[in-house]
Design a protein around this motif. Structure first.
Motif, PDB file in Angstrom:
ATOM      1  N   ARG A  20       0.836  -1.206   0.000  1.00 59.00           N
ATOM      2  CA  ARG A  20       0.000   0.000   0.000  1.00 59.00           C
ATOM      3  C   ARG A  20       0.872   1.258   0.000  1.00 59.00           C
ATOM      4  O   ARG A  20       0.614   2.213  -0.717  1.00 59.00           O
ATOM      5  CB  ARG A  20      -0.926  -0.006   1.222  1.00 59.00           C
ATOM      6  N   GLY A  54      -5.352 -10.240  -0.973  1.00 58.73           N
ATOM      7  CA  GLY A  54      -5.329  -8.896  -0.375  1.00 58.73           C
ATOM      8  C   GLY A  54      -4.696  -7.873  -1.298  1.00 58.73           C
ATOM      9  O   GLY A  54      -5.154  -6.730  -1.389  1.00 58.73           O
ATOM     10  N   GLY A  57      -7.090  -6.500  -3.739  1.00 57.51           N
ATOM     11  CA  GLY A  57      -7.898  -5.415  -3.182  1.00 57.51           C
ATOM     12  C   GLY A  57      -7.144  -4.098  -3.154  1.00 57.51           C
ATOM     13  O   GLY A  57      -7.707  -3.040  -3.464  1.00 57.51           O
ATOM     14  N   GLY A  60      -7.052  -2.595  -6.648  1.00 57.89           N
ATOM     15  CA  GLY A  60      -8.302  -1.907  -6.973  1.00 57.89           C
ATOM     16  C   GLY A  60      -8.466  -0.611  -6.208  1.00 57.89           C
ATOM     17  O   GLY A  60      -8.826   0.418  -6.779  1.00 57.89           O
ATOM     18  N   ALA A  61      -8.183  -0.637  -4.911  1.00 59.53           N
ATOM     19  CA  ALA A  61      -8.380   0.550  -4.077  1.00 59.53           C
ATOM     20  C   ALA A  61      -7.418   1.672  -4.437  1.00 59.53           C
ATOM     21  O   ALA A  61      -7.778   2.851  -4.376  1.00 59.53           O
ATOM     22  CB  ALA A  61      -8.212   0.183  -2.599  1.00 59.53           C
ATOM     23  N   GLY A 169     -10.492  -8.974  -5.794  1.00 59.20           N
ATOM     24  CA  GLY A 169     -10.144  -7.806  -4.993  1.00 59.20           C
ATOM     25  C   GLY A 169     -10.024  -6.548  -5.823  1.00 59.20           C
ATOM     26  O   GLY A 169     -10.502  -5.482  -5.437  1.00 59.20           O
ATOM     27  N   ALA A 170      -9.379  -6.668  -6.992  1.00 58.56           N
ATOM     28  CA  ALA A 170      -9.135  -5.493  -7.823  1.00 58.56           C
ATOM     29  C   ALA A 170     -10.424  -4.883  -8.352  1.00 58.56           C
ATOM     30  O   ALA A 170     -10.578  -3.662  -8.368  1.00 58.56           O
ATOM     31  CB  ALA A 170      -8.216  -5.860  -8.987  1.00 58.56           C
ATOM     32  N   GLY A 172     -13.692  -6.083  -7.363  1.00 59.35           N
ATOM     33  CA  GLY A 172     -14.735  -6.124  -6.348  1.00 59.35           C
ATOM     34  C   GLY A 172     -14.744  -4.884  -5.486  1.00 59.35           C
ATOM     35  O   GLY A 172     -15.795  -4.369  -5.130  1.00 59.35           O
ATOM     36  N   ILE A 173     -13.568  -4.377  -5.164  1.00 61.11           N
ATOM     37  CA  ILE A 173     -13.479  -3.180  -4.326  1.00 61.11           C
ATOM     38  C   ILE A 173     -14.085  -1.977  -5.049  1.00 61.11           C
ATOM     39  O   ILE A 173     -14.751  -1.155  -4.439  1.00 61.11           O
ATOM     40  CB  ILE A 173     -12.014  -2.913  -3.872  1.00 61.11           C
ATOM     41  N   GLN A 174     -13.889  -1.909  -6.367  1.00 63.28           N
ATOM     42  CA  GLN A 174     -14.469  -0.809  -7.151  1.00 63.28           C
ATOM     43  C   GLN A 174     -15.987  -0.949  -7.214  1.00 63.28           C
ATOM     44  O   GLN A 174     -16.714   0.031  -7.194  1.00 63.28           O
ATOM     45  CB  GLN A 174     -13.861  -0.784  -8.546  1.00 63.28           C
TER      46      GLN A 174
END
Length: 177
Positions: A20, A54, A57, A60-61, A169-170, A172-174
């Motif tokens: 991150r 993870g 995710g 995507g975030a 994750g990439a 789905g988060i959007q």
């Protein structure tokens, strides 16, 4: 609680926080995790699947390129399986005496049974089933499978596996936001 549970969870959290904070390094970390997840010896020690989910995710975030990270994961996974296959072709059953395989002889036996039953399809589908992911390439190498059919199954399954592990994750988060 298992003795490995806390350290693995802490390692996962630490690595995800690092991704991150250092997003530009994400493809390299994703490549390394996918490689470790697919390499016969290391996959038994590194909780890469959970971390890659993870990382999907975080991709995507943070708005990171899915395609670059997908390709990094696919290449890492394909190289890990290729190296396992090559080592098994080179060293045959002697490879089973190396740690950590020597501690888990049943894993290779299950991989061999799966490979004997399914052949090249076993190489393809083995990628999607936990411990088989690391042992089927060894079984294929020990059995003397020809490199071209192995690589075709290896690369195509790596491409699909990478998408399957990162995409939820990439994307789905959007979808949730």
């Amino acid at each position: 609680m298992d003795a490995w549970e806390v350290p693995i969870s802490g390692f996962s959290d630490l690595l995800l926080a690092w991704i991150r904070d250092h997003a530009a390094w994400a493809p390299i970390v994703v490549w390394a995790l996918a490689f470790c997840e697919s390499l016969a010896f290391i996959s038994l020690l590194v909780p890469a699947t959970v971390i890659l989910i993870g990382a999907g995710g975080l991709i995507g975030a943070a708005g990171l390129s899915f395609w670059v990270n997908w390709l990094a994961a696919a290449v890492g996974a394909a190289l890990g399986d290729w190296l396992s296959f090559w080592l098994a072709r080179r060293y045959d059953y002697a490879i089973t005496g190396l740690w950590p395989l020597s501690r888990h002889p049943g894993l290779l036996q299950r991989g061999e049974a799966f490979f004997r039953r399914w052949g090249v399809l076993g190489v393809f589908f083995g990628r999607f089933f936990g411990p088989l992911r690391a042992t089927v390439p060894l079984a294929a190498g020990i059995a003397g499978m020809k490199p071209l059919p192995f690589q075709l199954a290896n690369v195509t399954s790596a491409l699909l596996w990478a998408a399957g592990i990162l995409a939820p994750g990439a994307f789905g988060i959007q979808w949730l936001m």
